[in-house]
Design a protein around this motif. Sequence first.
Motif, PDB file in Angstrom:
ATOM      1  N   GLU A  69       0.813  -1.213   0.000  1.00 17.87           N
ATOM      2  CA  GLU A  69       0.000   0.000   0.000  1.00 17.87           C
ATOM      3  C   GLU A  69       0.848   1.266   0.000  1.00 17.87           C
ATOM      4  N   LYS A  70       2.052   1.173   0.556  1.00 16.38           N
ATOM      5  CA  LYS A  70       2.902   2.354   0.684  1.00 16.38           C
ATOM      6  C   LYS A  70       3.950   2.476  -0.418  1.00 16.38           C
ATOM      7  N   VAL A  71       4.449   1.354  -0.932  1.00 12.98           N
ATOM      8  CA  VAL A  71       5.614   1.452  -1.826  1.00 12.98           C
ATOM      9  C   VAL A  71       5.350   1.034  -3.265  1.00 12.98           C
ATOM     10  N   LEU A  72       4.303   0.262  -3.529  1.00 14.94           N
ATOM     11  CA  LEU A  72       4.077  -0.248  -4.877  1.00 14.94           C
ATOM     12  C   LEU A  72       3.350   0.799  -5.720  1.00 14.94           C
ATOM     13  N   LYS A  73       3.963   1.185  -6.843  1.00 16.08           N
ATOM     14  CA  LYS A  73       3.426   2.246  -7.698  1.00 16.08           C
ATOM     15  C   LYS A  73       3.360   1.775  -9.145  1.00 16.08           C
ATOM     16  N   LEU A  74       2.295   2.157  -9.832  1.00 19.43           N
ATOM     17  CA  LEU A  74       2.155   1.868 -11.255  1.00 19.43           C
ATOM     18  C   LEU A  74       2.763   3.019 -12.043  1.00 19.43           C
ATOM     19  N   LYS A  75       3.764   2.708 -12.874  1.00 23.40           N
ATOM     20  CA  LYS A  75       4.449   3.729 -13.645  1.00 23.40           C
ATOM     21  C   LYS A  75       4.403   3.406 -15.135  1.00 23.40           C
ATOM     22  N   SER A  76       4.357   4.455 -15.926  1.00 24.28           N
ATOM     23  CA  SER A  76       4.458   4.307 -17.373  1.00 24.28           C
ATOM     24  C   SER A  76       5.855   4.725 -17.800  1.00 24.28           C
ATOM     25  N   ASP A  77       6.197   4.462 -19.024  1.00 28.55           N
ATOM     26  CA  ASP A  77       7.514   4.823 -19.571  1.00 28.55           C
ATOM     27  C   ASP A  77       8.659   4.141 -18.830  1.00 28.55           C
ATOM     28  N   VAL A  78       8.426   2.938 -18.341  1.00 32.15           N
ATOM     29  CA  VAL A  78       9.494   2.147 -17.757  1.00 32.15           C
ATOM     30  C   VAL A  78      10.313   1.533 -18.894  1.00 32.15           C
ATOM     31  N   PRO A  79      11.626   1.647 -18.873  1.00 27.44           N
ATOM     32  CA  PRO A  79      12.432   1.101 -19.970  1.00 27.44           C
ATOM     33  C   PRO A  79      12.231  -0.399 -20.151  1.00 27.44           C
ATOM     34  N   MET A  80      12.236  -0.837 -21.382  1.00 26.37           N
ATOM     35  CA  MET A  80      12.111  -2.256 -21.677  1.00 26.37           C
ATOM     36  C   MET A  80      13.338  -3.007 -21.172  1.00 26.37           C
ATOM     37  N   PRO A  81      13.170  -4.258 -20.744  1.00 25.89           N
ATOM     38  CA  PRO A  81      14.327  -5.048 -20.307  1.00 25.89           C
ATOM     39  C   PRO A  81      15.257  -5.365 -21.460  1.00 25.89           C
ATOM     40  N   GLU A  82      16.543  -5.423 -21.179  1.00 25.71           N
ATOM     41  CA  GLU A  82      17.519  -5.832 -22.181  1.00 25.71           C
ATOM     42  C   GLU A  82      17.644  -7.350 -22.162  1.00 25.71           C
ATOM     43  N   VAL A  83      17.568  -7.950 -23.319  1.00 25.17           N
ATOM     44  CA  VAL A  83      17.514  -9.400 -23.429  1.00 25.17           C
ATOM     45  C   VAL A  83      18.790  -9.929 -24.076  1.00 25.17           C
ATOM     46  N   ASN A  84      19.400 -10.929 -23.430  1.00 26.44           N
ATOM     47  CA  ASN A  84      20.601 -11.557 -23.976  1.00 26.44           C
ATOM     48  C   ASN A  84      20.244 -12.588 -25.046  1.00 26.44           C
ATOM     49  N   ASP A  85      21.251 -13.115 -25.701  1.00 25.92           N
ATOM     50  CA  ASP A  85      21.024 -14.051 -26.807  1.00 25.92           C
ATOM     51  C   ASP A  85      20.352 -15.343 -26.364  1.00 25.92           C
ATOM     52  N   ASP A  86      20.555 -15.755 -25.105  1.00 25.30           N
ATOM     53  CA  ASP A  86      19.960 -17.001 -24.630  1.00 25.30           C
ATOM     54  C   ASP A  86      18.634 -16.771 -23.907  1.00 25.30           C
ATOM     55  N   GLN A  87      18.080 -15.564 -24.048  1.00 27.12           N
ATOM     56  CA  GLN A  87      16.835 -15.218 -23.369  1.00 27.12           C
ATOM     57  C   GLN A  87      15.743 -14.875 -24.367  1.00 27.12           C
ATOM     58  N   VAL A  88      14.503 -14.887 -23.877  1.00 26.27           N
ATOM     59  CA  VAL A  88      13.339 -14.605 -24.704  1.00 26.27           C
ATOM     60  C   VAL A  88      12.587 -13.422 -24.109  1.00 26.27           C
ATOM     61  N   LEU A  89      12.261 -12.449 -24.932  1.00 27.58           N
ATOM     62  CA  LEU A  89      11.412 -11.340 -24.505  1.00 27.58           C
ATOM     63  C   LEU A  89       9.966 -11.805 -24.554  1.00 27.58           C
ATOM     64  N   ILE A  90       9.215 -11.551 -23.488  1.00 26.10           N
ATOM     65  CA  ILE A  90       7.871 -12.106 -23.333  1.00 26.10           C
ATOM     66  C   ILE A  90       6.856 -10.987 -23.141  1.00 26.10           C
ATOM     67  N   LYS A  91       5.778 -11.043 -23.922  1.00 27.63           N
ATOM     68  CA  LYS A  91       4.633 -10.149 -23.692  1.00 27.63           C
ATOM     69  C   LYS A  91       3.754 -10.794 -22.631  1.00 27.63           C
ATOM     70  N   VAL A  92       3.618 -10.127 -21.504  1.00 30.94           N
ATOM     71  CA  VAL A  92       2.885 -10.692 -20.376  1.00 30.94           C
ATOM     72  C   VAL A  92       1.382 -10.488 -20.565  1.00 30.94           C
ATOM     73  N   VAL A  93       0.623 -11.535 -20.344  1.00 32.04           N
ATOM     74  CA  VAL A  93      -0.829 -11.495 -20.456  1.00 32.04           C
ATOM     75  C   VAL A  93      -1.486 -11.623 -19.077  1.00 32.04           C
ATOM     76  N   ALA A  94      -0.940 -12.489 -18.228  1.00 36.03           N
ATOM     77  CA  ALA A  94      -1.463 -12.711 -16.885  1.00 36.03           C
ATOM     78  C   ALA A  94      -0.302 -13.061 -15.962  1.00 36.03           C
ATOM     79  N   ALA A  95      -0.438 -12.738 -14.683  1.00 31.88           N
ATOM     80  CA  ALA A  95       0.629 -13.007 -13.721  1.00 31.88           C
ATOM     81  C   ALA A  95       0.032 -13.407 -12.384  1.00 31.88           C
ATOM     82  N   ALA A  96       0.634 -14.398 -11.736  1.00 32.46           N
ATOM     83  CA  ALA A  96       0.173 -14.860 -10.426  1.00 32.46           C
ATOM     84  C   ALA A  96       0.947 -14.160  -9.318  1.00 32.46           C
ATOM     85  N   LEU A  97       0.279 -13.963  -8.177  1.00 35.11           N
ATOM     86  CA  LEU A  97       0.926 -13.423  -6.989  1.00 35.11           C
ATOM     87  C   LEU A  97       1.189 -14.559  -6.010  1.00 35.11           C
ATOM     88  N   ASN A  98       2.278 -14.428  -5.262  1.00 37.79           N
ATOM     89  CA  ASN A  98       2.674 -15.446  -4.303  1.00 37.79           C
ATOM     90  C   ASN A  98       3.033 -14.780  -2.977  1.00 37.79           C
TER      91      ASN A  98
END
Length: 295
Positions: A26-55
């Motif tokens: 409630e105090k620290v989590l903020k929704l921000k726009s214009d966050v830079p895209m992650p840099e992906v290495n050759d052995d990694q895959v860039l993923i468009k997220v559709v749904a995410a679980a919380l733990n």
Amino acid sequence: MASLTPRLFVPSTMDAWVYEDYGSPEKVLKLKSDVPMPEVNDDQVLIKVVAAALNPVDFKRMFGFFKYTDSLPPVRYGIAVVEVKVDFGTLAEYTFAEERMLALKPNNLSFTAAASLPLARETAHEGLERAGLTSGQSILILGGASGVGSLAIQACSLIQCLAKHVFGASKVAATSSTSKLELLRSLGADLAIDYTKENIDDLPEKFDVAFDTVGQCCEALKAAKEGGKVASILPGTTVPPAFEFVLTSKGSVLEKLKLPVLDPKSPFPFTKAVEAFSYLQTGRAIGKLVIFPIP
């Protein structure tokens, strides 16, 4: 759960939930726009997220419980379909992972259902495996209605037991509060124990394996037979001879995804992530909480 997007069509920035200091969501989590895209290495895959679980580990990490081993804030928050680097999660439009850690979403599962499974499913499977559960042994699962606990009980349908039908357990017992006992039975537990009314010390039998999914290591130790195994998924809560383990994710396990148990409040919209975390912290959630859709 996520879908793959060709790098050619990916924007340079994205929307993401971020926290820049430790504290309550409630105090620290903020929704921000214009966050830079992650840099992906050759052995990694860039993923468009559709749904995410919380733990539960998510808000504990946000509180700083693991700050001596985690990356420092700011953190793009969320746990990925598989475990990825801490500073990029899946409460964002895009994330990344190593290719070897990925598996295709089964056609018979929605994105909401599929997103709820990987971390809990892998943790349940690895916990039983590391505990050395073998044919003919009995097991007690503490927190049977949790995401990990429910998947440790069930297999292909709500009346089959992962512990029974994969590992050959002779008896599967699980604990929960009163309102969740029928869920445990429907998942396949032979014995559903109401921890609000029954004391672990008073159980008429001991178990070959006790699997703690909710931070009740001392109770798990009391329930285990002499020489039995006690496994915990909660770092820093174990008491010897119980042991904790760090999940080792791999795509081959994801290919064995089963039916999830989703909390009735799921899914939460992307803009309501703080509310979802607040509910998760109450400890009243059943199974998994999922954020969907993610723009």
